[in-house]
Design a protein around this motif. Structure first.
Motif, short mmCIF file in Angstrom:
data_model
loop_
_atom_site.label_atom_id
_atom_site.label_comp_id
_atom_site.label_asym_id
_atom_site.label_seq_id
_atom_site.Cartn_x
_atom_site.Cartn_y
_atom_site.Cartn_z
N TYR A 188 0.76 -1.29 0.21
CA TYR A 188 -0.02 0.08 0.11
C TYR A 188 0.96 1.23 -0.01
O TYR A 188 0.55 2.24 -0.70
CB TYR A 188 -0.92 0.04 1.20
CG TYR A 188 -1.90 1.15 0.99
CD1 TYR A 188 -3.11 0.85 0.50
CD2 TYR A 188 -1.79 2.41 1.53
CE1 TYR A 188 -4.28 1.82 0.31
CE2 TYR A 188 -2.60 3.37 1.37
CZ TYR A 188 -3.99 3.24 0.74
OH TYR A 188 -4.88 4.24 0.50
N ARG A 189 1.97 1.25 0.89
CA ARG A 189 2.85 2.29 0.92
C ARG A 189 3.48 2.80 -0.52
O ARG A 189 3.51 3.94 -0.94
CB ARG A 189 4.00 2.04 2.05
CG ARG A 189 4.84 3.27 2.23
CD ARG A 189 6.00 2.77 2.81
NE ARG A 189 6.79 1.86 1.83
CZ ARG A 189 8.00 1.07 2.23
NH1 ARG A 189 8.41 1.26 3.50
NH2 ARG A 189 8.56 0.45 1.47
N ASP A 190 4.08 1.57 -1.16
CA ASP A 190 4.60 1.70 -2.36
C ASP A 190 3.76 2.12 -3.39
O ASP A 190 3.89 3.06 -4.25
CB ASP A 190 5.23 0.34 -2.84
CG ASP A 190 6.14 -0.05 -1.88
OD1 ASP A 190 6.52 0.62 -1.08
OD2 ASP A 190 6.57 -1.31 -2.03
N GLY A 225 3.80 7.40 2.25
CA GLY A 225 4.92 7.01 3.53
C GLY A 225 4.51 6.16 4.36
O GLY A 225 3.29 5.85 4.44
N ARG A 226 5.48 5.69 5.09
CA ARG A 226 5.28 4.46 6.13
C ARG A 226 4.25 4.92 7.04
O ARG A 226 3.05 4.32 7.47
CB ARG A 226 6.42 3.95 6.69
CG ARG A 226 6.33 2.50 7.22
CD ARG A 226 7.75 2.07 7.98
NE ARG A 226 7.42 1.17 8.91
CZ ARG A 226 7.61 1.58 9.99
NH1 ARG A 226 7.29 2.76 10.51
NH2 ARG A 226 7.29 0.40 11.07
N ASN A 227 4.60 5.95 7.61
CA ASN A 227 3.83 6.36 8.71
C ASN A 227 2.15 6.66 8.52
O ASN A 227 1.21 6.13 9.21
CB ASN A 227 4.16 7.50 9.60
CG ASN A 227 5.40 7.07 10.36
OD1 ASN A 227 5.78 6.03 10.59
ND2 ASN A 227 6.44 7.91 10.75
N LEU A 283 -4.69 2.95 7.12
CA LEU A 283 -5.26 1.62 6.87
C LEU A 283 -5.84 1.14 8.32
O LEU A 283 -7.19 0.69 8.34
CB LEU A 283 -4.10 0.46 6.73
CG LEU A 283 -3.54 0.52 5.32
CD1 LEU A 283 -2.21 -0.61 5.32
CD2 LEU A 283 -4.44 0.39 4.34
N GLU A 284 -5.32 1.82 9.47
CA GLU A 284 -6.27 1.74 10.63
C GLU A 284 -7.69 2.46 10.63
O GLU A 284 -8.54 1.88 11.06
CB GLU A 284 -5.36 2.41 11.80
CG GLU A 284 -4.37 1.06 12.37
CD GLU A 284 -3.48 1.66 13.38
OE1 GLU A 284 -3.71 2.73 13.85
OE2 GLU A 284 -2.82 0.64 13.61
N PHE A 285 -7.71 3.85 9.70
CA PHE A 285 -8.77 4.37 9.60
C PHE A 285 -9.85 3.43 8.87
O PHE A 285 -10.92 3.44 9.16
CB PHE A 285 -8.55 5.63 9.06
CG PHE A 285 -9.72 6.20 8.54
CD1 PHE A 285 -10.63 6.92 9.46
CD2 PHE A 285 -9.99 6.25 6.90
CE1 PHE A 285 -12.07 7.53 8.82
CE2 PHE A 285 -11.37 6.91 6.63
CZ PHE A 285 -11.92 7.61 7.67
#
Ligand SMILES: Nc1nc2c(ncn2[C@@H]2O[C@H](COP(=O)(O)OP(=O)(O)OP(=O)(O)O)[C@@H](O)[C@H]2O)c(=O)[nH]1
Ligand SMILES: [Mg+2]
Length: 644
Positions: A597-599, A604-606, A612-614
């Motif tokens: 997903y980040r890629d 960015g990672r953070n 994703l948590e959202f």
């Protein structure tokens, strides 16, 4: 059946009762000494078949009229005694007037002392008395010439009384138990005993009752009804109740108290009544006239508020409110007598219409129509009219108490009426179905108007709604109306705010101005919108103030708070969600991980973790052992907030 004597002093009432029952009711030493009745006397005659006659002997002397009034309240039958040597005398007339004002309809006349006069004289007095009765409630009562001394003629009267008692049978024991206390004493070994006439209902050994108006709880240990030991007692009987209670010692029991079922322990110091002024009064009864009120066995000082036309003319009837010096027990239909301020003259008599009267607005047209409805003879007709006239409905418990209805009687009454009932633990409210509809509609109209006037607000609090609507109802009724409207989909609730379901808040001009500056900055960040802190710096705003605005923008649906420190537009949220969907669709097992997903997103990672948590929270994605899969399509969750 309870019979009370009536008549002028020395006309032979007590001697006649002795002839009828064998009991000399003059029991006080002073009475014996003076040959005069002072207080009430009691005697009984058993008729077999469970019937009996209870007699209350009243004093004829005008000084003791207060006792006479306590004695005749609650009786079924009057025995008017007129000595033929005297003929009708002042207290003959006054007692007759009192019986008439109290509406005592059953009675007989005893023409006493016939041993002292000629038969012609007896005839003459018989005519005179019959003429006196003519326009009273005792019109047509039979006349019995007799002698208390020789006993002549007493048998005929006794047979008549026994027949009358059998015919009357047991008075219906409708209503809650009420006994008007006329005597109380202590019996060694047994304790406190009170006696009185039972006005309504039934009592059984073991019952819990209340000594009203003072409110002392008591338990019935033993009962004498009509002078016989009994397990129960009921309306139309005289009863002696042996009572006990922890607080009984302390409370002074006096004539005028009531012993009642807890349901009708509702003392009142102000009630509305229909009043008839005596025909032979010389003056009209003026507003706020002081008077003595006699109701049940009680007497109390009061003021008469005339509710219509300012005065009541002699012989006329009208609605009044009696304002008492102290509370007494009274229910709808109780009869009473008014005497003048010095208690010398009987001036009027009446019937309680509503025992619960407002102090203010007692003569307003609305109150008068209420009283007219309450004046109906039967409670069902009264309630029907009250419901029709009460847009806000009415307190059913109060109504049942006013009419002295038992729980069962009230239930049956409500079942037979078109009535919307709203109950909670503490009260029971009734409203006519048409008024209920109108009330619900008025709530909807009020909320709609509110939205029109304050489009920027989501809706209004219940208490604000209650204030706006013209018809005022108790909180319980308002709450039920709102709940019903929500259930039917006409209203929606968010927290304590109610609103029309389709209404969303509209922004103010200031909001719009600020949004014009904020929106480009948020959009400018693409999939990585600026942090709140960065935004505040760019706008030159205080962080706290900006947060307030962003929060409101979220409520308006302009922004979505995805992470603690970042707001996204719905369009960006949808774009980010599409990335998740694409990744899941590309994977053979339908799963994707944060790294991919980040890629793909490049945020960015953070931020990836936060986004994703959202999505998990929003229900778009679901976590698995390996990564995440799609739970609900993005369009179903975010499309309505995004401008697509
Ligand atoms: N001759 C005669 N005397 C009677 C008769 N009835 C009563 N008396 C007498 O009249 C007097 C009064 O009788 P009561 O029975 O005490 O009269 P009352 O109506 O009870 O009087 P109060 O209770 O004081 O109002 C007594 O002396 C009786 O003996 C009667 O029929 N004939
Ligand atoms: Mg007497």
């Amino acid at each position: 059946m309870i019979v009370a004597t009536a008549g002028h002093v020395d006309h032979g009432k007590t001697l006649l009762l002795k002839g009828l029952t064998g009991v000399d009711t003059d029991r006080l030493p002073q009475e014996k000494q003076r040959g005069l009745s002072i207080d009430l006397g009691f005697a009984y005659r058993d008729l077999g078949q469970g019937y009996s006659l209870g007699f209350v002997d009243v004093p004829g002397h005008e000084r003791f009229i207060r006792n006479m009034l306590a004695g005749v309240a609650g009786v079924d039958f009057a025995l008017l005694v007129v000595a033929v040597d005297d003929g009708p005398m002042p207290q003959t007339l006054e007692h007759l007037a009192i019986l008439d004002l109290l509406g005592v309809r059953h009675g007989a006349v005893a023409l006493s002392k016939i041993d002292r006069v000629t038969p012609e004289r007896v005839e003459e007095v018989a005519h005179e008395v019959s003429a006196l009765l003519e326009n009273s409630s005792l019109s047509g009562a039979p006349v019995f010439p007799l002698s208390g001394l020789s006993g002549q003629g007493i048998d005929k009267l006794r047979v008549y009384l026994e027949d009358a008692a059998l015919q009357m049978g047991e008075r219906g024991a409708a209503g809650n138990f009420r006994l008007a206390v006329d005597r109380s004493f202590t019996v060694t070994g047994a304790g406190v005993v009170v006696t009185g006439s039972v006005f309504s209902g039934r009592v059984a050994v073991g019952d819990q009752l209340i000594l009203s108006p003072r409110g002392t709880r008591v338990r019935v240990r033993a009962i004498h009804s009509q002078n016989q030991p009994s397990q129960s007692g009921s309306a139309g009987q005289r009863c002696a109740l042996n009572i006990a209670g922890p607080d009984l010692e302390k409370s002074q029991i006096s004539r005028g108290d009531w012993l009642v079922d807890g349901r009708v322990h509702v003392p009142t110091d102000r009630f509305d009544a229909s009043l008839r002024v005596q025909g032979n009064e010389t003056d009209a009864l003026k507003h706020w006239t002081p008077a003595h009120l006699y109701l049940g066995a009680a007497d109390v000082i009061c003021r008469v508020a005339v509710l219509q036309d300012g005065v009541l003319l002699p012989g006329s009837s009208g609605l009044v409110q009696l304002v008492l010096d102290r509370p007494i027990g009274a229910v709808r239909g109780d009869r009473f007598i008014l005497r003048d301020q010095s208690a010398r003259r009987t001036i009027a008599g009446g019937t309680v219409v509503d025992p619960f009267s407002p102090a203010r607005g007692r003569a307003r047209p609305r109150r008068i129509t209420w009283l007219q409805a309450m004046s109906q003879e039967k409670p069902d007709e009264a309630l029907r009219q009250l419901l029709a006239r009460s847009p806000a409905g009415l307190d059913l418990d109060r109504f049942a108490q006013a009419w002295n209805l038992t729980a069962e009687e009230a239930k049956n009454l409500y079942a037979n009426l078109a009535l919307k009932r709203i109950d909670d633990d503490s009260r029971s409210w009734g409203i006519a179905p048409a008024h209920w509809q109108a009330y619900r509609q008025s709530l909807l109209t009020a909320v709609t108007d509110w939205h029109r006037q304050k489009p920027e607000s989501l809706g209004l609090h219940e208490y604000e709604l209650a204030r706006i609507v013209t018809v005022k109802v108790p909180a319980l009724v308002l709450r039920r109306a709102i709940t019903d409207l929500i259930e039917d989909g006409n209203l929606a609730r968010k927290g304590s705010i109610v609103h029309i379901p389709t209404h969303g808040p509209r922004p103010s001009t200031d909001d719009l101005k600020l949004w014009a500056k904020v929106e480009p900055l948020v959009i400018g960040g693409g999939l990585r919108p600026p942090l709140i802190r960065e935004l505040a710096a760019d706008l030159g705003m205080e962080l706290r103030q900006l947060e307030g605005f962003l929060n409101q923008a979220a409520q308006l649906g302009w922004l979505i708070r995805v992470a603690g420190n970042r707001y996204f537009t719905p369009e960006v949220v949808l774009a980010l969600a599409s990335i998740a969907e694409t990744l899941a669709a590309e994977a053979a097992d339908g799963e994707f991980d944060p790294r991919s997903y980040r890629d793909r997103s490049g945020i960015g990672r953070n931020l990836t973790i936060e986004v994703l948590e959202f999505f998990d929270k929003a229900g778009l994605t679901r976590r698995t052992d390996q990564g995440r899969r799609i739970n609900t399509p993005a369009r179903d969750i975010f499309a309505s907030s995004a401008q697509v």
